[in-house]
Design a protein around this motif. Sequence first.
Motif, PDB file in Angstrom:
ATOM      1  N   VAL A  95       0.848  -1.200   0.000  1.00 25.32           N
ATOM      2  CA  VAL A  95       0.000   0.000   0.000  1.00 25.32           C
ATOM      3  C   VAL A  95       0.880   1.245   0.000  1.00 25.32           C
ATOM      4  CG1 VAL A  95      -1.758   1.298   1.271  1.00 25.32           C
ATOM      5  CG2 VAL A  95      -1.938  -1.184   1.079  1.00 25.32           C
ATOM      6  N   ARG A  96       1.979   1.218   0.732  1.00 28.56           N
ATOM      7  CA  ARG A  96       2.904   2.363   0.750  1.00 28.56           C
ATOM      8  C   ARG A  96       3.442   2.638  -0.650  1.00 28.56           C
ATOM      9  NH1 ARG A  96       5.143   5.275   4.243  1.00 28.56           N
ATOM     10  NH2 ARG A  96       4.793   3.869   5.972  1.00 28.56           N
ATOM     11  N   ALA A  97       3.860   1.607  -1.364  1.00 27.91           N
ATOM     12  CA  ALA A  97       4.385   1.791  -2.724  1.00 27.91           C
ATOM     13  C   ALA A  97       3.306   2.371  -3.642  1.00 27.91           C
ATOM     14  CB  ALA A  97       4.899   0.462  -3.278  1.00 27.91           C
ATOM     15  N   ALA A  98       2.073   1.896  -3.494  1.00 30.58           N
ATOM     16  CA  ALA A  98       0.981   2.396  -4.332  1.00 30.58           C
ATOM     17  C   ALA A  98       0.635   3.850  -3.987  1.00 30.58           C
ATOM     18  CB  ALA A  98      -0.245   1.501  -4.178  1.00 30.58           C
ATOM     19  N   THR A  99       0.607   4.190  -2.693  1.00 25.12           N
ATOM     20  CA  THR A  99       0.310   5.584  -2.318  1.00 25.12           C
ATOM     21  C   THR A  99       1.441   6.503  -2.767  1.00 25.12           C
ATOM     22  OG1 THR A  99       1.219   5.365  -0.080  1.00 25.12           O
ATOM     23  CG2 THR A  99      -1.137   4.955  -0.348  1.00 25.12           C
ATOM     24  N   ASP A 100       2.674   6.033  -2.691  1.00 27.81           N
ATOM     25  CA  ASP A 100       3.806   6.844  -3.164  1.00 27.81           C
ATOM     26  C   ASP A 100       3.715   7.088  -4.669  1.00 27.81           C
ATOM     27  OD1 ASP A 100       4.780   6.957  -0.582  1.00 27.81           O
ATOM     28  OD2 ASP A 100       6.454   5.587  -0.933  1.00 27.81           O
ATOM     29  N   ALA A 101       3.317   6.063  -5.425  1.00 27.28           N
ATOM     30  CA  ALA A 101       3.181   6.223  -6.878  1.00 27.28           C
ATOM     31  C   ALA A 101       2.082   7.228  -7.196  1.00 27.28           C
ATOM     32  CB  ALA A 101       2.886   4.878  -7.532  1.00 27.28           C
ATOM     33  N   LEU A 102       0.952   7.125  -6.520  1.00 22.96           N
ATOM     34  CA  LEU A 102      -0.141   8.063  -6.748  1.00 22.96           C
ATOM     35  C   LEU A 102       0.275   9.482  -6.361  1.00 22.96           C
ATOM     36  CD1 LEU A 102      -3.025   8.817  -7.477  1.00 22.96           C
ATOM     37  CD2 LEU A 102      -3.746   7.971  -5.224  1.00 22.96           C
ATOM     38  N   SER A 103       0.906   9.636  -5.219  1.00 24.05           N
ATOM     39  CA  SER A 103       1.353  10.959  -4.775  1.00 24.05           C
ATOM     40  C   SER A 103       2.352  11.564  -5.754  1.00 24.05           C
ATOM     41  CB  SER A 103       1.952  10.874  -3.375  1.00 24.05           C
ATOM     42  OG  SER A 103       0.973  10.482  -2.434  1.00 24.05           O
ATOM     43  N   ALA A 104       3.227  10.747  -6.319  1.00 22.11           N
ATOM     44  CA  ALA A 104       4.215  11.248  -7.283  1.00 22.11           C
ATOM     45  C   ALA A 104       3.538  11.745  -8.557  1.00 22.11           C
ATOM     46  CB  ALA A 104       5.241  10.160  -7.612  1.00 22.11           C
ATOM     47  N   VAL A 105       2.527  11.028  -9.049  1.00 19.69           N
ATOM     48  CA  VAL A 105       1.815  11.465 -10.252  1.00 19.69           C
ATOM     49  C   VAL A 105       1.078  12.776  -9.970  1.00 19.69           C
ATOM     50  CG1 VAL A 105      -0.050  10.888 -11.871  1.00 19.69           C
ATOM     51  CG2 VAL A 105       1.631   9.159 -11.243  1.00 19.69           C
ATOM     52  N   ILE A 106       0.495  12.890  -8.794  1.00 15.63           N
ATOM     53  CA  ILE A 106      -0.201  14.129  -8.440  1.00 15.63           C
ATOM     54  C   ILE A 106       0.795  15.278  -8.322  1.00 15.63           C
ATOM     55  CG2 ILE A 106      -1.492  15.266  -6.585  1.00 15.63           C
ATOM     56  CD1 ILE A 106      -2.955  12.536  -6.233  1.00 15.63           C
ATOM     57  N   ALA A 107       1.961  15.037  -7.723  1.00 17.95           N
ATOM     58  CA  ALA A 107       2.989  16.079  -7.623  1.00 17.95           C
ATOM     59  C   ALA A 107       3.429  16.531  -9.012  1.00 17.95           C
ATOM     60  CB  ALA A 107       4.180  15.571  -6.815  1.00 17.95           C
ATOM     61  N   GLU A 108       3.533  15.608  -9.954  1.00 10.55           N
ATOM     62  CA  GLU A 108       3.882  15.976 -11.329  1.00 10.55           C
ATOM     63  C   GLU A 108       2.802  16.860 -11.944  1.00 10.55           C
ATOM     64  OE1 GLU A 108       4.538  12.204 -13.216  1.00 10.55           O
ATOM     65  OE2 GLU A 108       6.531  11.977 -12.330  1.00 10.55           O
ATOM     66  N   ARG A 109       1.537  16.580 -11.651  1.00  7.58           N
ATOM     67  CA  ARG A 109       0.434  17.414 -12.148  1.00  7.58           C
ATOM     68  C   ARG A 109       0.520  18.822 -11.553  1.00  7.58           C
ATOM     69  NH1 ARG A 109      -4.374  15.480 -14.321  1.00  7.58           N
ATOM     70  NH2 ARG A 109      -5.524  16.900 -12.981  1.00  7.58           N
ATOM     71  N   TYR A 110       0.844  18.902 -10.259  1.00  7.46           N
ATOM     72  CA  TYR A 110       0.997  20.209  -9.616  1.00  7.46           C
ATOM     73  C   TYR A 110       2.122  20.993 -10.277  1.00  7.46           C
ATOM     74  CZ  TYR A 110      -1.821  18.526  -5.605  1.00  7.46           C
ATOM     75  OH  TYR A 110      -2.805  18.040  -4.795  1.00  7.46           O
ATOM     76  N   LEU A 111       3.241  20.329 -10.512  1.00 10.25           N
ATOM     77  CA  LEU A 111       4.370  21.003 -11.145  1.00 10.25           C
ATOM     78  C   LEU A 111       3.992  21.490 -12.546  1.00 10.25           C
ATOM     79  CD1 LEU A 111       7.294  21.949 -11.257  1.00 10.25           C
ATOM     80  CD2 LEU A 111       7.927  19.629 -12.001  1.00 10.25           C
ATOM     81  N   ALA A 112       3.312  20.652 -13.311  1.00 12.12           N
ATOM     82  CA  ALA A 112       2.884  21.052 -14.657  1.00 12.12           C
ATOM     83  C   ALA A 112       1.951  22.258 -14.591  1.00 12.12           C
ATOM     84  CB  ALA A 112       2.203  19.884 -15.370  1.00 12.12           C
ATOM     85  N   ALA A 113       1.035  22.279 -13.626  1.00  7.17           N
ATOM     86  CA  ALA A 113       0.120  23.416 -13.486  1.00  7.17           C
ATOM     87  C   ALA A 113       0.878  24.687 -13.112  1.00  7.17           C
ATOM     88  CB  ALA A 113      -0.949  23.107 -12.434  1.00  7.17           C
ATOM     89  N   MET A 114       1.875  24.565 -12.233  1.00 14.68           N
ATOM     90  CA  MET A 114       2.671  25.741 -11.853  1.00 14.68           C
ATOM     91  C   MET A 114       3.469  26.265 -13.036  1.00 14.68           C
ATOM     92  SD  MET A 114       3.984  25.145  -7.960  1.00 14.68           S
ATOM     93  CE  MET A 114       4.494  23.452  -8.128  1.00 14.68           C
ATOM     94  N   LEU A 115       4.091  25.376 -13.792  1.00 10.48           N
ATOM     95  CA  LEU A 115       4.867  25.808 -14.956  1.00 10.48           C
ATOM     96  C   LEU A 115       3.975  26.432 -16.015  1.00 10.48           C
ATOM     97  CD1 LEU A 115       7.393  22.845 -15.202  1.00 10.48           C
ATOM     98  CD2 LEU A 115       7.832  25.164 -14.357  1.00 10.48           C
ATOM     99  N   ASP A 116       2.766  25.883 -16.185  1.00 11.63           N
ATOM    100  CA  ASP A 116       1.815  26.469 -17.117  1.00 11.63           C
ATOM    101  C   ASP A 116       1.462  27.891 -16.678  1.00 11.63           C
ATOM    102  OD1 ASP A 116      -0.315  26.357 -19.270  1.00 11.63           O
ATOM    103  OD2 ASP A 116      -1.575  26.628 -17.490  1.00 11.63           O
TER     104      ASP A 116
END
Length: 189
Positions: A95-116
Amino acid sequence: MSKPVVELTDPRALRALAHPLRLALLGLLRREGPLTATRAGQLLDESSASCSFHLRQLAKYGLVEEAAGGTGRQRPWQATARATSWPSRPASMEVRAATDALSAVIAERYLAAMLDWIGRRESEPSEWRQAPFGDQDVYLTADEMAELAERTAALFAPYLPRTDDESLRPAGARRVMYLDVALPIDRRS
């Protein structure tokens, strides 16, 4: 939506959501209401076949469901909850590995929104260019950090009904992503 929050604890569901298009589809359904795969594809610049596949995957884990009022290819989909949560302290490594993967994808979305935003803010009206962008370095205990998060959530509470009810939005209101992230810093940083 049938409930305010769906909590994911199944690592398969967490991994299923840790996909950029699935996150985009779920967010779109939460903002725009029921949509067909075709309409979602148009709004996200994706094929309807791809959207249809990913909507079925989200449905498999209870994140979306078929909405009333359509058949076949014109079948609309809707989100089952306003938000998604997952354990902050997972009980297993899987579950930790899965939550980390989900959190990483969301962090990438945040970064993309900030750069946009950085790329287009100069083309925005001056009142919108004043949007805060920065950080605060503070020293907190874990309890104080939790209290700050609760106080921040309370500040946003009066604005949340506007998400579902357009009639509550004042003239000139826009969708704003306001990131609320606390990052305990490594002592070496």
